[in-house]
Design a protein around this motif. Structure first.
Motif, PDB file in Angstrom:
ATOM      1  N   VAL A 514      91.628  -5.746 -33.038  1.00 59.43           N
ATOM      2  CA  VAL A 514      91.852  -4.409 -32.486  1.00 59.43           C
ATOM      3  C   VAL A 514      90.935  -4.168 -31.287  1.00 59.43           C
ATOM      4  N   ARG A 515      89.658  -4.518 -31.424  1.00 61.24           N
ATOM      5  CA  ARG A 515      88.713  -4.355 -30.320  1.00 61.24           C
ATOM      6  C   ARG A 515      89.143  -5.182 -29.110  1.00 61.24           C
ATOM      7  N   VAL A 516      89.530  -6.422 -29.365  1.00 60.28           N
ATOM      8  CA  VAL A 516      89.902  -7.317 -28.267  1.00 60.28           C
ATOM      9  C   VAL A 516      91.117  -6.777 -27.526  1.00 60.28           C
ATOM     10  N   ARG A 520      91.028  -5.579 -23.517  1.00 63.18           N
ATOM     11  CA  ARG A 520      91.859  -6.245 -22.517  1.00 63.18           C
ATOM     12  C   ARG A 520      92.830  -5.279 -21.868  1.00 63.18           C
ATOM     13  N   ALA A 521      93.350  -4.358 -22.658  1.00 59.99           N
ATOM     14  CA  ALA A 521      94.247  -3.349 -22.087  1.00 59.99           C
ATOM     15  C   ALA A 521      93.493  -2.450 -21.114  1.00 59.99           C
ATOM     16  N   MET A 522      92.257  -2.113 -21.441  1.00 64.33           N
ATOM     17  CA  MET A 522      91.453  -1.277 -20.543  1.00 64.33           C
ATOM     18  C   MET A 522      91.148  -2.020 -19.247  1.00 64.33           C
ATOM     19  N   ASP A 574      85.792   2.704 -35.099  1.00 65.76           N
ATOM     20  CA  ASP A 574      86.795   2.175 -36.020  1.00 65.76           C
ATOM     21  C   ASP A 574      88.104   1.873 -35.302  1.00 65.76           C
ATOM     22  N   ALA A 575      88.424   2.670 -34.278  1.00 68.89           N
ATOM     23  CA  ALA A 575      89.664   2.472 -33.537  1.00 68.89           C
ATOM     24  C   ALA A 575      89.547   1.375 -32.482  1.00 68.89           C
ATOM     25  N   ASP A 645      80.622  -2.119 -24.829  1.00 73.20           N
ATOM     26  CA  ASP A 645      80.567  -3.150 -25.860  1.00 73.20           C
ATOM     27  C   ASP A 645      81.702  -4.145 -25.654  1.00 73.20           C
ATOM     28  N   ASP A 646      81.496  -5.072 -24.724  1.00 77.12           N
ATOM     29  CA  ASP A 646      82.512  -6.058 -24.370  1.00 77.12           C
ATOM     30  C   ASP A 646      82.660  -7.074 -25.501  1.00 77.12           C
ATOM     31  N   PRO A 647      83.833  -7.151 -26.153  1.00 76.54           N
ATOM     32  CA  PRO A 647      84.008  -8.131 -27.235  1.00 76.54           C
ATOM     33  C   PRO A 647      83.969  -9.575 -26.746  1.00 76.54           C
TER      34      PRO A 647
END
Length: 662
Positions: A514-516, A520-522, A574-575, A645-647
């Motif tokens: 979810v984070r990734v 990437r979308a951002m 969480d999102a 917070d770059d995954p």
């Protein structure tokens, strides 16, 4: 050839003093020290700690039979390396056991020892001399020969057991008979046995800016002033086996070194460790210094890297290094004419190939200042945050809470992410009671200064990431002052000087999908939009953070570590959100005010101006710079923190061993 020089021993003796109370009703010897620069005496911190524990400003005395006619001189503590206030019966670590004493010399002539510029100590015969108390508690001189046969970490020197040191000798100079230079400060004898330990003079580098000032005064004095008795250290050192040669145009002599270090002392100090290390490496033909060398902090330290197998390298390397320092200073608007002129004159004595190499010296590419678009700071391009594959260094501080404590305390760890060896901490404190929040800055100041000096490029300070628990997200890291005395052209606040962002310490290891996906979308979204969190008159809900566009950045006008803000930031994490903006300084209990509206409006404009997410940290740094320059304490961004917070740059999993349980 003699292994030591009687004149050099006499010069060291002339610079040695005893430390004692200024009150006649307090006889007795505190310990020994020695002059290292005009008005500056070096000794061990443990010599002074028992007497200055309750009052660091206490006036005391230093006396020497060859200083001021033997009359005492007024003295005060200038600096010491102790971490915190001294405690009774405290065992002081070797790296903290140095103190600099400021002496009111009032024009009194005194000798100064010659301090080595090297960090490698091959071991060998040393001469230690100082003061000790006799049966009537009077201070009398003593001298002993001692052989160094071991080392403790970076700053400890060990003597062979046959050496015998008297009580009161702590703070005495340790003279290397092989080179004729003082290399250490006697720390202690072994209780009930012979032998002992000393603090290497390289520990002086831990004094930070005071070290550069001190060594400039030391080198300047030796460069311009003959000794009181008419002899000079370098005039005797050329007769010793470890000090190089005395003659020969393509060789580097102690006289050359004396002149070079005195001229380097007149050049403004370097911008960190990296310029010194890179210029010394290039002067050595691209070959790194031998292993075991400590990081160089001053221009003289770079000269100290130009040794091979205990001997100075040829003149070509030394002159090349000096010319590179000249070029470095010129690219920053300076003109070290005295140094450049001396190099030009010295080149007349060398073969043509040396002349060519030196006169055509160019800086390594990484030390050439970047061009400034528009011809001034105002037109400078925004610095994009380093991506994981860029190879640019990012400094990471991890703060882990100590469990089962009545008040918050932290264990800490410092890493550098430059694409190599991220899992290896450079500094850490993972046992014991931990550090309370109000002492974090003081505790981290020294380690961070050393790391930044290593990785900062000229004009491009490395970013700082602080990973900490969400319950401590309101720690105003951007207001930390990592230097007690900033230069006038350097901001004192870390958030003004460099990009500063926060991360969630709980997000260790491989990031969840979810984070990734959200990150990437951002990155693809380009321009960003502000998402007021929570919406006016609403309780934070998961849908407020899950059902958002790729460009949305949650913005809170309240603290993130408690109340509504704590719930909101938790839902955002969480999102999978990797970028969040919030206000760390508090929020009225009765609802939003006009300031909240200014914050949301300012944050919206701030986000719209960024071409993409990579510009946010530097744009926020620029806003903080403007706030600092205008002293605008009411600016919407003065108390703002940024989660970035770059995954793609995950925090490593904590794989350390067991930790202490209080």
């Amino acid at each position: 050839m003699s292994e030591s020089d009687a004149v050099i021993e006499a010069l060291a003796r002339a610079a040695t003093v005893r430390l004692h109370s200024a009150r006649p009703d307090e006889p007795g010897l505190w310990g020994t020290g020695f002059f290292v620069a005009p008005g500056w005496v070096l000794t061990c911190a443990h010599v002074l700690a028992p007497h200055l524990r309750s009052d660091r400003t206490r006036v005391f005395s230093v006396s020497g039979s060859e200083v001021n006619g033997g009359a005492p001189l007024e003295a005060r503590l200038g600096h010491w390396l102790l971490d915190g206030d001294p405690r009774p019966e405290q065992r002081i670590p070797v790296e903290q056991d140095l103190a600099l004493v400021r002496v009111a010399a009032d024009g009194a002539a005194h000798e100064c020892v010659w301090l080595t510029d090297r960090t490698d100590h091959p071991g060998g015969r040393g001469i230690v001399q100082g003061y000790r108390p006799d049966e009537d508690r009077r201070a009398v001189r003593w001298q002993a020969a001692a052989r160094i046969n071991g080392f403790d970490d970076d700053y400890g020197l060990r003597f062979r057991p046959e050496a015998e040191f008297p009580k009161g000798g702590s703070g005495s100079p340790v003279l290397d008979a092989h080179t004729g230079a003082v290399i250490g400060v006697l720390k202690s004898r072994r209780a009930g046995r012979d032998g002992g330990t000393a603090v290497a003079c390289t520990a002086l580098r831990r004094f930070g800016p005071a070290y550069q000032v001190l060594m400039a005064a030391h080198d300047g004095w030796h460069g311009r002033t003959p000794t009181v008795g008419g002899h000079h250290w370098t005039e005797r050192q050329h007769q010793l086996p470890g000090a190089g040669v005395h003659t020969g145009g393509d060789q580097w002599s102690p006289r050359d070194r004396r002149a070079a270090l005195a001229l380097l002392a007149s050049v403004p100090p370097p911008e960190g460790i990296r310029p010194v290390a890179e210029l010394a490496r290039k002067a050595r033909g691209g070959i790194a210094a031998p292993p075991g060398q400590l990081l160089p902090h001053a221009w003289r330290d770079g000269h100290g890297l130009l040794y091979e197998a205990g001997q100075p390298v040829a003149a070509i390397a030394a002159l090349h290094y000096l010319q590179l320092v000249v070029e470095y200073e010129r690219t920053r608007g300076g003109e070290p004419a005295a140094l450049a002129g001396w190099v030009a004159r010295r080149l007349r004595e060398v073969p043509p190939i040396v002349h060519t190499v030196v006169t055509q010296a160019t800086l390594p590419p990484g030390l050439v200042p970047p061009a400034v678009p528009g011809g001034g700071p105002g037109g400078r391009a925004v610095v994009r945050y380093p991506r994981p594959a860029d190879g640019s260094a990012v400094v990471i501080v991890e703060l882990e809470p100590v469990i089962h404590t009545a008040a918050p305390r932290f264990y800490w760890r410092i890493r550098v992410d430059d694409g190599h060896d991220l899992n290896e901490p450079l500094h850490e404190e993972q046992t014991g009671d931990g550090t309370p929040p109000d002492r974090l800055v003081r505790r981290l100041r020294g380690p961070l200064a050393e790391v930044f000096s290593s990785v900062d490029a000229p004009g491009a300070p490395a970013p700082l990431e602080v990973a900490l628990p969400v319950d401590h997200f309101d720690t105003a890291v951007h207001r930390w002052q990592l230097t007690e005395m900033a230069r006038l052209h350097h901001a004192a606040y870390v958030g003004v000087r460099r990009m500063v962002v926060l991360r969630d310490i709980a997000r260790r290891g491989a990031p969840d999908p979810v984070r990734v996906r959200r990150w990437r979308a951002m990155e693809r979204a380009g321009a960003l939009t502000a998402l007021r969190t929570p919406p006016l008159s609403q309780v934070p809900r998961a849908r407020h953070f899950e059902d958002t566009g790729a460009s949305a950045v949650p913005v809170l006008c309240r603290p993130a570590s408690r109340g509504v803000g704590r719930r909101a930031i938790g839902l955002a994490l969480d999102a999978g959100h990797g970028v969040v903006i919030w206000h760390t300084d508090g929020h009225p209990d009765h609802g939003c005010t006009d300031f909240c509206e200014r914050l949301h409006d300012g944050a919206a404009r701030f986000l719209e101006q960024a071409a993409d997410v990579l510009e946010l940290p530097d744009r926020l740094r620029r806003v903080r710079d403007d706030i600092s320059g205008s002293h605008n304490g009411g600016h919407w961004a003065e108390g703002v923190a940024l989660l970035y917070d770059d995954p793609g740059r995950p925090l490593p999993t904590d794989t350390g061993g067991p930790v202490d349980s209080p």
